[in-house]
Design a protein around this motif. Structure first.
Motif, PDB file in Angstrom:
ATOM      1  N   ARG A 148       0.816  -1.214   0.000  1.00 53.16           N
ATOM      2  CA  ARG A 148       0.000   0.000   0.000  1.00 53.16           C
ATOM      3  C   ARG A 148       0.854   1.270   0.000  1.00 53.16           C
ATOM      4  NH1 ARG A 148      -4.096  -0.958   4.871  1.00 53.16           N
ATOM      5  NH2 ARG A 148      -2.140  -1.661   5.796  1.00 53.16           N
ATOM      6  N   LYS A 150       3.541   1.621  -1.948  1.00 53.34           N
ATOM      7  CA  LYS A 150       4.351   1.597  -3.156  1.00 53.34           C
ATOM      8  C   LYS A 150       4.503   2.975  -3.792  1.00 53.34           C
ATOM      9  CE  LYS A 150       4.935  -1.187  -7.361  1.00 53.34           C
ATOM     10  NZ  LYS A 150       5.262  -0.132  -8.311  1.00 53.34           N
ATOM     11  N   ASP A 151       3.424   3.747  -3.834  1.00 57.21           N
ATOM     12  CA  ASP A 151       3.487   5.047  -4.486  1.00 57.21           C
ATOM     13  C   ASP A 151       4.151   6.106  -3.609  1.00 57.21           C
ATOM     14  OD1 ASP A 151       2.219   3.981  -6.699  1.00 57.21           O
ATOM     15  OD2 ASP A 151       0.214   4.549  -6.023  1.00 57.21           O
ATOM     16  N   LEU A 152       4.226   5.854  -2.301  1.00 56.92           N
ATOM     17  CA  LEU A 152       4.849   6.820  -1.396  1.00 56.92           C
ATOM     18  C   LEU A 152       6.363   6.722  -1.386  1.00 56.92           C
ATOM     19  CD1 LEU A 152       2.572   6.455   1.778  1.00 56.92           C
ATOM     20  CD2 LEU A 152       2.570   8.364   0.154  1.00 56.92           C
ATOM     21  N   PRO A 154       8.988   6.334  -3.520  1.00 57.66           N
ATOM     22  CA  PRO A 154       9.945   7.150  -4.293  1.00 57.66           C
ATOM     23  C   PRO A 154      10.148   8.537  -3.695  1.00 57.66           C
ATOM     24  CG  PRO A 154       8.493   5.955  -5.774  1.00 57.66           C
ATOM     25  CD  PRO A 154       7.937   5.762  -4.398  1.00 57.66           C
ATOM     26  N   GLY A 155       9.070   9.168  -3.240  1.00 55.30           N
ATOM     27  CA  GLY A 155       9.204  10.483  -2.642  1.00 55.30           C
ATOM     28  C   GLY A 155       9.930  10.447  -1.311  1.00 55.30           C
ATOM     29  N   ASP A 170      12.780   2.442  -9.046  1.00 56.43           N
ATOM     30  CA  ASP A 170      11.619   1.741  -8.486  1.00 56.43           C
ATOM     31  C   ASP A 170      12.015   1.088  -7.160  1.00 56.43           C
ATOM     32  OD1 ASP A 170       9.396   0.275  -7.856  1.00 56.43           O
ATOM     33  OD2 ASP A 170       9.174  -0.665  -9.829  1.00 56.43           O
ATOM     34  N   ASP A 189       0.234  -6.094  -8.378  1.00 55.68           N
ATOM     35  CA  ASP A 189       0.340  -5.914  -9.831  1.00 55.68           C
ATOM     36  C   ASP A 189       1.775  -5.727 -10.294  1.00 55.68           C
ATOM     37  OD1 ASP A 189       0.868  -3.444  -8.792  1.00 55.68           O
ATOM     38  OD2 ASP A 189      -0.662  -2.359  -9.951  1.00 55.68           O
ATOM     39  N   TYR A 190       2.756  -6.177  -9.493  1.00 53.22           N
ATOM     40  CA  TYR A 190       4.154  -6.041  -9.891  1.00 53.22           C
ATOM     41  C   TYR A 190       4.710  -7.403 -10.297  1.00 53.22           C
ATOM     42  CZ  TYR A 190       4.383  -7.319  -4.905  1.00 53.22           C
ATOM     43  OH  TYR A 190       4.182  -7.920  -3.692  1.00 53.22           O
TER      44      TYR A 190
END
Length: 393
Positions: A148, A150-152, A154-155, A170, A189-190
């Motif tokens: 959950r 995953k999108d946080l 990189p920042g 990534d 989905d990876y």
């Protein structure tokens, strides 16, 4: 092929990497396991080549801040928590990555790694791989509790990446190695490589004298509270109370502890057998039930033996693994406040009599055994590393 494995200094995270690291060595590849200095001796005890990078941090102090609230157990005194934006867990993982990343990048470059394999919370790993231009392989140790976030990531990790000359990358790597079987793993989905879970619960000898099988008509319950909770707070080590609670006239209880936990046991009934520093997988051949805190290694080791579980999680990741056991029908879960002696005894008795829970656990075992072995994965890692030009040596 040179494969650099990495984790921060937490034994259970290290142990999850050991079967694949040994499979790579057995296939003739060079392996090096890197972590903070505190973990160096533990890596050496696995028989794998070790390297220390970066600096130690107060890992127990950081983890202590995530203990689940309970009216039954007093909250421990907490150190100052790391500052920063984003979820608290991300700040903890950032602190570990910050302590390791510069040294790990230098090691990956100087050792000329062809591949970096990292457990999912060792987030210096994918940065180091990107810095030297090699594939990054993410190796789960249980349920993917970071999916959950995953999108946080990189920042959160951008300052560390920029410090090492890395732009976009990534944090989930090129591919994720997943030891969880169908019916237990979370959807994702990876790209994923399934692998058979092979128990490695730390170095250690079988019990001596050996545990005799239970007498006819008796069942065996193995109780373990892992290694983490006793490090965080003696009050949160619940193994002795759980062992005393699940006893019965037709039940043998084996309590597995570390040498550091022995002083926490107090007086135990004579019919509780205590074993010290024995890897959990060596205790389960004649067991019927595992009672535990819900750590990933304990859960997967019990399911590998086809055993149902009674779990009392006290940390968020333990709660996450326990929720998957409950969803799969392979056990029951109590909060710490629910887990009084009477409830533990009742639930343990019910699980010992339950064909449905035992059947669900055995089904997960069958699905585990149907997955490729760590040795099978080595060829795929070779292909992955060979998909890029080989750097001049």
């Amino acid at each position: 092929m040179r494969i650099l494995f990495t984790t921060w200094a937490w034994p259970s995270h290290l142990y999850s990497l050991v079967p694949l690291a040994w499979a790579c060595r057995a296939a003739g590849h060079e392996v090096l396991v890197a972590s903070q200095p505190e973990a160096l001796d533990e890596i050496v005890r696995t028989g794998l080549p070790a390297a220390a990078v970066g600096r130690d941090v107060d890992a127990a102090g950081l983890v202590r801040g995530y203990l689940l609230p309970s009216t039954a157990v007093p909250a421990p005194v907490l150190p100052a928590q790391p500052a920063g934006k984003g979820p608290r867990a991300m700040r903890m993982f950032y602190e570990h990555a910050d302590s390791m990343v510069d040294g790990l990048v230098a090691l990956a470059r100087d050792w000329r790694a062809d591949l970096v394999v990292y457990e999912p919370t060792a987030l210096a790993g994918p940065i180091a791989a990107a810095a030297v231009g090699v594939p990054a392989v993410r190796h789960l140790y249980g349920t993917d509790l970071l999916v959950r976030a995953k999108d946080l990531l990189p920042g959160v990790l951008a300052p560390l990446a920029e410090r090492n000359g890395v732009g976009a990358f990534d944090p989930f790597g090129t591919v994720t190695v997943d030891p969880c079987p169908d019916g237990f793993r979370l959807p994702a989905d990876y790209p994923r490589l399934p692998v058979r879970y092979v128990p490695f619960n730390g170095p250690g000898a079988a019990p001596s004298p050996a545990l005799a099988p239970p007498a006819p008509g008796r069942r065996r319950v193995v109780v373990t509270w892992g290694h983490t909770l006793a490090k965080l707070s003696a009050a949160h080590f619940f193994g002795a109370q759980a062992a005393a609670a699940v006893r019965g006239p037709d039940v043998d209880v084996v309590l597995a502890v570390s040498a550091a936990q022995r002083p926490l046991l107090g007086d135990l009934p004579e019919d509780v057998t205590v074993v010290t520093d024995v890897p959990l997988n060596l205790l389960l051949a004649d067991a019927d039930l595992v009672v535990s805190h819900g750590g990933a290694g304990t859960v997967l080791t019990a399911l590998h033996a086809g055993l149902p579980l009674l779990l009392v999680p006290q940390l968020p990741d333990h709660a996450g693994h326990s929720a998957r056991v409950l969803a799969a029908g392979a056990g029951e879960v109590l909060t710490r406040d629910e887990a009084d002696a009477a409830q533990l005894h009742e639930d343990a008795r019910r699980l010992l009599e339950s064909d449905a829970h035992r059947g669900a656990a055995r089904l997960l075992r069958e699905r585990m055994l149907a997955q490729p072995t760590p040795a099978d994965l080595v060829t795929q890692l070779e292909v992955l590393a060979g998909s890029r030009p080989v750097a001049a040596r």
